[in-house]
Design an enzyme around this catalytic site. Structure first.
Site, short mmCIF file in Angstrom:
data_model
loop_
_atom_site.label_atom_id
_atom_site.label_comp_id
_atom_site.label_asym_id
_atom_site.label_seq_id
_atom_site.Cartn_x
_atom_site.Cartn_y
_atom_site.Cartn_z
N LYS A 40 7.77 5.58 1.77
CA LYS A 40 8.49 4.40 2.29
C LYS A 40 9.15 3.62 1.15
CE LYS A 40 5.21 4.30 6.08
NZ LYS A 40 4.28 5.27 5.47
N ASP B 165 -5.17 -3.71 -6.53
CA ASP B 165 -5.78 -3.93 -5.22
C ASP B 165 -4.96 -5.00 -4.51
OD1 ASP B 165 -7.28 -4.70 -3.04
OD2 ASP B 165 -9.20 -4.64 -4.11
N ASP C 173 -0.65 0.50 -5.45
CA ASP C 173 -1.74 1.24 -4.84
C ASP C 173 -3.01 1.01 -5.65
OD1 ASP C 173 -2.00 3.40 -2.52
OD2 ASP C 173 -3.44 3.88 -4.09
N CYS D 111 -0.18 4.19 10.95
CA CYS D 111 0.07 5.47 11.65
C CYS D 111 -1.04 5.70 12.67
CB CYS D 111 0.18 6.63 10.66
SG CYS D 111 -1.23 6.80 9.57
N CYS E 30 0.88 -1.18 0.00
CA CYS E 30 0.00 0.00 0.00
C CYS E 30 0.91 1.21 0.00
CB CYS E 30 -0.89 0.02 1.23
SG CYS E 30 -1.89 -1.47 1.42
N ALA E 31 1.45 1.55 -1.17
CA ALA E 31 2.67 2.36 -1.21
C ALA E 31 2.48 3.87 -1.35
CB ALA E 31 3.55 1.87 -2.35
N ALA E 32 1.35 4.34 -1.91
CA ALA E 32 1.25 5.78 -2.22
C ALA E 32 1.31 6.63 -0.94
CB ALA E 32 -0.05 6.06 -2.95
N ASP F 62 1.99 -1.40 4.78
CA ASP F 62 1.69 -0.19 5.55
C ASP F 62 0.18 0.00 5.39
OD1 ASP F 62 2.36 2.21 7.03
OD2 ASP F 62 1.96 3.32 5.19
N GLY G 256 4.45 7.08 -1.72
CA GLY G 256 5.76 6.54 -2.08
C GLY G 256 6.90 6.88 -1.13
#
Length: 450
Positions: A268, A313, A286, A385, A262-264, A332, A266
């Site tokens: 990390k 997905d 993403d 987070c 779940c990168a956006a 994440d 970006g």
């Protein structure tokens, strides 16, 4: 066609508070639009930000103070209530603005937006407060209720945190959530050293210093680093210190194949790519095209060629990638974001307790979806987070209990920067905003058995 009148700072703040409450839109996005639309003067941007965020941050306290003075007024329109909150915020929390000036402005706005009766009522309420003083929060008997009103956090949230962390830690967290966060950035060590980057920024007029916590982090005390030449030239990325710890936990080596599920936008992914010295491959997924575009833009700006962004997905990764084809995986996960409340103060009023339950199911399903793609002996990092056990410790505990191939990875401590090691417990790290002044953040490290 009548040209729309440009609004002053307080009118703009009032409009913003109205939109945020009505549309549950994000405060940070609306604020930037309002600054452009009303051509707010550079020197007034600070005040506008302070008024909008401050009134939002303190909303429950302000309502507590206003309540006795609004007793006779049957139905107060929502914009009038916002105007009273906004003005009271200036009277109670801002020393630079004299009460009479704040009240005068409020009455003027009320005249313009409403009728004579409203401006008279606004004037009356504010002058009564000025004369009689504020009701005392100390009169609230229940300590949870008192902390809730004092720090403007919904009662259900305060109660959860007190149950999970104890009263003192919960109180510290509520208090620090009322303060403005410091901007931090990560230096792109594939292009420049931290010392040289600090020199460049200082020459540009920024006030920055090296972070004592993380070797590639810098703290910014004056200026917005996103406007710096150093940023445009790819020497740094705006990122919170807590989220920089994810790449340490993952511990990727050169030439490995990594999945960031779940990168956006970006942050990390690019950190992992930098730590791999631009070698190997980071596949960054993403769900949304426009977010994948952000990953691409970031990778291009930082001149990282080992990132492959894809729109996908993450619940369907098994249809697209071979089993056991990644050395390391980062999840994440989407979460309630309760750790970043300082950046999005409106969030605390819109989240509900049941949201946490629904999210924990999504998080567990994502873990189950990505885990088969990990090689034996490989590392899976789960991060959020947020600061709630429902989405953190309980999700990971449930996953490990049901997936016999996975175990806790206690070597995470050795990979962490020295200053952070005392905060690691076993295979987990829960950072609270008060620990190092960063966002609240959770990281767990799991290994696939060989």
């Amino acid at each position: 066609m009548k040209k729309e009148r440009k609004k002053n700072v307080r009118e703009t703040a009032l409009d913003l508070l109205e939109s945020i409450e009505k549309n549950q839109a994000y405060s940070n996005l609306l604020l930037n639009n309002a600054i452009k639309k009303n051509e707010i003067n550079q020197k007034d941007i600070g005040l506008l930000t302070e008024l909008t965020y401050g009134t939002l941050q303190r909303r429950m306290s302000l309502d507590f103070y206003l309540q006795p003075f609004l007793k006779g007024n049957k139905k107060v329109e929502s914009w009038v209530k916002q105007l009273l909150r906004l003005t009271l915020y200036q009277m109670v929390y801002l020393d630079k603005i004299p009460d009479r000036a704040a009240i005068f402005e409020a009455v003027e706005i009320a005249k313009q937006k409403g009728h004579k009766g409203i401006s008279g009522m606004v004037n009356g309420v504010l002058r009564n407060i000025q004369r009689q003083g504020l009701p005392s929060i100390e009169t609230l008997e229940d300590p949870i209720e008192r902390l809730s009103i004092e720090t403007s956090h919904p009662r259900w949230l305060v109660k959860r945190w007190v149950d999970q962390l104890g009263f003192d830690q919960a109180k510290q967290m509520c208090e620090i959530n009322l303060t403005a966060p410091l901007q931090t950035a990560r230096v792109n060590l594939t292009k420049i050293t931290r010392e040289d980057c600090i020199l460049r920024l200082t020459e540009e007029g920024f006030q920055v210093e090296a972070s004592p916590m993380i070797p590639e982090a810098i703290k910014c005390y004056r200026g917005n680093l996103a406007n710096s030449d150093a940023f445009k030239e790819g020497y740094l990325t705006i990122q919170d210190e807590s989220s920089m710890l994810v790449a340490y936990a993952l511990g990727a080596s050169e030439n490995e194949r990594i999945l960031d599920a779940c990168a956006a936008p970006g942050g990390k992914s690019t950190h992992i790519a930098e730590r791999m010295q631009n070698s190997g491959k980071v596949i960054s997924l993403d769900l949304h095209d426009h977010k994948v575009k952000l990953i691409k833009e970031n990778a291009t700006r930082l001149e990282l060629t080992n990132i492959e962004p894809k729109t996908l997905d993450s619940r369907k990764v098994q249809e697209h990638f071979e089993k056991e084809s990644f050395d390391r995986i980062l999840l994440d996960a989407p979460c309630s974001g309760l750790g970043v409340m300082r950046r999005k103060p409106d969030m605390k009023y819109t989240k509900k307790e049941e949201d946490l339950m629904q999210l924990s199911l999504i998080q567990l399903n994502l873990l189950k979806a990505v885990s088969p793609l990990l090689k034996k002996g490989g590392i899976l990092v789960y991060s959020t987070c947020t600061v709630d056990k429902e989405e953190n410790q309980l999700v990971v505990k449930s996953f490990i209990k049901n997936e016999v191939d996975f175990e806790e990875d206690h070597s995470i401590k050795d990979r962490m920067p020295t200053a952070i090691r005392p905060l690691v417990h076993g295979f987990e790290l829960q950072i609270l905003p008060q620990d190092i002044g960063s966002d609240g953040f959770y990281i767990a490290c799991i290994r696939k058995k060989v």
